[in-house]
Design a protein around this motif. Sequence first.
Motif, PDB file in Angstrom:
ATOM      1  N   UNK A 157      -9.716  -0.356   1.215  1.00 50.76           N
ATOM      2  CA  UNK A 157      -9.972  -0.812   2.589  1.00 50.76           C
ATOM      3  C   UNK A 157     -11.279  -1.599   2.661  1.00 50.76           C
ATOM      4  N   UNK A 158     -12.307  -1.084   2.040  1.00 46.81           N
ATOM      5  CA  UNK A 158     -13.614  -1.748   2.060  1.00 46.81           C
ATOM      6  C   UNK A 158     -13.548  -3.109   1.379  1.00 46.81           C
ATOM      7  N   UNK A 159     -12.824  -3.177   0.261  1.00 47.50           N
ATOM      8  CA  UNK A 159     -12.749  -4.425  -0.497  1.00 47.50           C
ATOM      9  C   UNK A 159     -11.901  -5.482   0.207  1.00 47.50           C
ATOM     10  N   UNK A 160     -10.855  -5.050   0.929  1.00 48.37           N
ATOM     11  CA  UNK A 160      -9.966  -5.998   1.597  1.00 48.37           C
ATOM     12  C   UNK A 160     -10.381  -6.286   3.029  1.00 48.37           C
ATOM     13  N   UNK A 161     -11.158  -5.374   3.620  1.00 44.27           N
ATOM     14  CA  UNK A 161     -11.522  -5.518   5.019  1.00 44.27           C
ATOM     15  C   UNK A 161     -10.380  -5.172   5.961  1.00 44.27           C
ATOM     16  N   UNK A 162      -9.392  -4.446   5.445  1.00 42.29           N
ATOM     17  CA  UNK A 162      -8.239  -4.065   6.262  1.00 42.29           C
ATOM     18  C   UNK A 162      -7.994  -2.562   6.172  1.00 42.29           C
ATOM     19  N   UNK A 163      -7.269  -2.049   7.161  1.00 43.87           N
ATOM     20  CA  UNK A 163      -7.010  -0.615   7.238  1.00 43.87           C
ATOM     21  C   UNK A 163      -5.709  -0.260   6.537  1.00 43.87           C
ATOM     22  N   UNK A 164      -5.768   0.768   5.698  1.00 47.41           N
ATOM     23  CA  UNK A 164      -4.571   1.241   5.008  1.00 47.41           C
ATOM     24  C   UNK A 164      -3.730   2.106   5.943  1.00 47.41           C
ATOM     25  N   UNK A 165      -2.416   1.922   5.872  1.00 47.42           N
ATOM     26  CA  UNK A 165      -1.488   2.756   6.632  1.00 47.42           C
ATOM     27  C   UNK A 165      -0.834   3.716   5.644  1.00 47.42           C
ATOM     28  N   UNK A 166      -1.347   4.921   5.608  1.00 45.52           N
ATOM     29  CA  UNK A 166      -0.873   5.916   4.641  1.00 45.52           C
ATOM     30  C   UNK A 166      -0.048   6.968   5.359  1.00 45.52           C
ATOM     31  N   UNK A 167       1.158   7.206   4.862  1.00 48.94           N
ATOM     32  CA  UNK A 167       2.069   8.193   5.441  1.00 48.94           C
ATOM     33  C   UNK A 167       2.551   9.137   4.344  1.00 48.94           C
TER      34      UNK A 167
END
Length: 292
Positions: free
Chosen positions: A232-242
């Motif tokens: 997340x930090x490297x991409x600048x996006x939020x992971x959607x983990x289920x």
Amino acid sequence: MKILVIGGTRFFGKKLVTKLLADGHDVTIATRGKTVDDFGDQVKRVRMNRESRENLFCLAQEKWDVVYDNICYAPQDALYSIAAFADKVGKYVYTSSLSVYRVRDRALVEADFDPFHYEIVSGSREDFEYGEGKRLAEATYFQKAKFPVVAVRFPIVLGEDDYTGRLEFHIDHVQAGEEIGMPNEDAEIGFISSDEAAEFLCWVGTKSDIIGPINAASDSVYQLSELMDLIEKATGKTAIVEEITEDNDDSPFGIEKTYYLDNTKAKEAGFEFRDLHEWLPKLVEFDITKKK
């Protein structure tokens, strides 16, 4: 030393050949011949089918100081090698796997799987799931081979040259805003880099007197949640983990319980491992940059 590498044209097998050549060894590569290498006339090449008894006996027309076997997946393959190299090899280095361990929820030591007393069942690769094939291959080598055998148990191997795309799966899904299936984000997992895997194989085969099973993994572990935070930090996006997703969104790292190797035995024998937290963030950055 005169060395045979069975499977040495991609990933850590290719890096192993590079290191052996740098150390001045006489190296022969035995593969199916489907992957082009850039070693030129530094190596000899033999085209072979690993599952062919006849092909292995052809290789054993010569004597070898060390044979590295990166592509043995079943007890039948091991039996062919044992028969072919019976009096033709000084040390046999078999690339095994974390998957031989059935135990979960703690650091795994070599004694957690005993190949010396495991019941051998014969069969080919198609007859067993991956972990059982590796268990039976180890058992076959250690119970039947007359030559010294080392079984190197690796965790998941990652690197810039990783053709499996397991780390990239997570980066791609995060960047695309797609779900990632992980049953337990609190589970801890270990890895080893392809460079380090090659270094370890080179060391254990040519610079060490170790025989028997040996774990090889980078120092430290990641909780899966920490790994996703890193991405997340490297991409600048939020992971959607289920916990539950479609099968094609299941994480290749999606373990239900902590599952990693204790590398104490190898360290006490003199090998120095890198820390996972030093090299994995750099690999994540590399994979992201590669896609731009």
